[in-house]
Design a protein around this motif. Structure first.
Motif, PDB file in Angstrom:
ATOM      1  N   ALA A   1       0.823  -1.217   0.000  1.00 36.00           N
ATOM      2  CA  ALA A   1       0.000   0.000   0.000  1.00 36.00           C
ATOM      3  C   ALA A   1       0.859   1.270   0.000  1.00 36.00           C
ATOM      4  O   ALA A   1       0.623   2.195   0.763  1.00 36.00           O
ATOM      5  CB  ALA A   1      -0.973  -0.012   1.170  1.00 36.00           C
TER       6      ALA A   1
ATOM      7  N   GLN B   1       3.933   1.755   1.003  1.00 34.19           N
ATOM      8  CA  GLN B   1       4.966   1.842   2.042  1.00 34.19           C
ATOM      9  C   GLN B   1       5.984   0.731   1.821  1.00 34.19           C
ATOM     10  O   GLN B   1       5.669  -0.319   1.271  1.00 34.19           O
ATOM     11  CB  GLN B   1       4.335   1.681   3.437  1.00 34.19           C
ATOM     12  CG  GLN B   1       3.311   2.739   3.776  1.00 34.19           C
ATOM     13  CD  GLN B   1       3.934   4.117   3.890  1.00 34.19           C
ATOM     14  OE1 GLN B   1       4.937   4.296   4.549  1.00 34.19           O
ATOM     15  NE2 GLN B   1       3.321   5.093   3.238  1.00 34.19           N
TER      16      GLN B   1
ATOM     17  N   CYS C   1      -2.749  -6.444   2.534  1.00 33.93           N
ATOM     18  CA  CYS C   1      -3.460  -5.175   2.324  1.00 33.93           C
ATOM     19  C   CYS C   1      -4.883  -5.279   2.872  1.00 33.93           C
ATOM     20  O   CYS C   1      -5.348  -4.388   3.577  1.00 33.93           O
ATOM     21  CB  CYS C   1      -3.486  -4.808   0.840  1.00 33.93           C
ATOM     22  SG  CYS C   1      -1.960  -4.087   0.233  1.00 33.93           S
TER      23      CYS C   1
ATOM     24  N   GLN D   1      -6.358  -1.889   3.526  1.00 35.68           N
ATOM     25  CA  GLN D   1      -5.809  -1.123   2.398  1.00 35.68           C
ATOM     26  C   GLN D   1      -6.218  -1.778   1.077  1.00 35.68           C
ATOM     27  O   GLN D   1      -6.535  -2.967   1.031  1.00 35.68           O
ATOM     28  CB  GLN D   1      -4.278  -1.070   2.484  1.00 35.68           C
ATOM     29  CG  GLN D   1      -3.735  -0.511   3.770  1.00 35.68           C
ATOM     30  CD  GLN D   1      -3.999   0.971   3.911  1.00 35.68           C
ATOM     31  OE1 GLN D   1      -3.964   1.702   2.943  1.00 35.68           O
ATOM     32  NE2 GLN D   1      -4.285   1.398   5.125  1.00 35.68           N
ATOM     33  N   GLU D   2      -6.149  -1.004   0.010  1.00 33.99           N
ATOM     34  CA  GLU D   2      -6.397  -1.539  -1.322  1.00 33.99           C
ATOM     35  C   GLU D   2      -5.117  -2.183  -1.856  1.00 33.99           C
ATOM     36  O   GLU D   2      -4.052  -1.578  -1.779  1.00 33.99           O
ATOM     37  CB  GLU D   2      -6.830  -0.419  -2.280  1.00 33.99           C
ATOM     38  CG  GLU D   2      -8.239   0.069  -2.041  1.00 33.99           C
ATOM     39  CD  GLU D   2      -9.281  -1.004  -2.304  1.00 33.99           C
ATOM     40  OE1 GLU D   2      -9.172  -1.728  -3.310  1.00 33.99           O
ATOM     41  OE2 GLU D   2     -10.211  -1.125  -1.481  1.00 33.99           O
TER      42      GLU D   2
ATOM     43  N   GLN E   1       0.729   2.399   8.938  1.00 31.79           N
ATOM     44  CA  GLN E   1      -0.593   2.009   8.455  1.00 31.79           C
ATOM     45  C   GLN E   1      -1.382   1.421   9.617  1.00 31.79           C
ATOM     46  O   GLN E   1      -0.823   0.786  10.505  1.00 31.79           O
ATOM     47  CB  GLN E   1      -0.467   0.988   7.329  1.00 31.79           C
ATOM     48  CG  GLN E   1       0.081   1.574   6.060  1.00 31.79           C
ATOM     49  CD  GLN E   1       0.217   0.533   4.961  1.00 31.79           C
ATOM     50  OE1 GLN E   1      -0.070  -0.638   5.152  1.00 31.79           O
ATOM     51  NE2 GLN E   1       0.658   0.973   3.810  1.00 31.79           N
TER      52      GLN E   1
END
Length: 179
Positions: A43, A45, A90, A95-96, A143
């Motif tokens: 994502a 990072q 993810c 997250q996507e 995140q």
């Protein structure tokens, strides 16, 4: 004509020259200690997993879906006769995933009874950092949900968060995948 040397005298001469040249080399203690891990992207990072916690890296395998499990459980794959459950990191952290499917990889954790694959957006290869540059404080941005698995960070071009896959798969909620 030059003087003839016996084999023993030649060895002594080689030994003496090697010792003289070795004095110019850095001592064992002066060598930089390094920390190595598997770099991966998730994502947007960058993370690095300790070498001993990732058994292997795979291309995204063909998966068989499983009913009645959380959305981040992608399914199981047959890896050399063993069933490998594959989890989407993810999805786990809300997250996507990357839209570039060709870059996705699976980090395999094989520790004791734990055998699981963690899908990441991409693998950035083996990364080496000076051990003294490890910063154990939390990085500026984490995140959501990743904090318990971050064991510090290195800074090189940007922050590389030290992520422990072993800590993740040993977490009590990780194994409980049923809806």
């Amino acid at each position: 004509m030059g003087q003839a040397f016996t084999a023993f005298e030649m060895l002594l001469d080689i030994d003496q020259r090697c010792r003289q040249l070795a004095n110019e080399l850095p001592s064992q203690e002066a060598r930089l200690q390094t920390w190595s891990g598997i770099g991966f992207g998730l994502a947007g990072q960058w993370y690095v997993a300790p070498m001993g916690e990732v058994a292997e890296v795979l291309h995204e395998p063909h998966l068989t879906r499983m009913p009645g499990v959380k959305a981040w459980v992608l399914g199981v794959a047959n890896l050399r006769g063993r069933l490998l459950p594959v989890m989407d990191l993810c999805g786990l952290f809300g997250q996507e995933p990357s839209s570039l499917r060709k870059q996705r990889r699976v980090l395999v954790v094989d520790h004791g009874d734990l055998f699981v694959g963690l899908l990441v957006d991409e693998v950035l290869g083996l990364q080496h950092f000076a051990l003294h540059s490890l910063d154990l404080s939390p990085p500026a941005y984490l995140q959501e949900g990743t904090a318990p698995y971050i064991q510090g960070h290195f800074h090189r071009e940007q922050d590389w968060r030290v992520f422990s896959p072993l800590a993740l798969v040993q977490a009590p909620g990780f194994i409980n995948v049923a809806l």
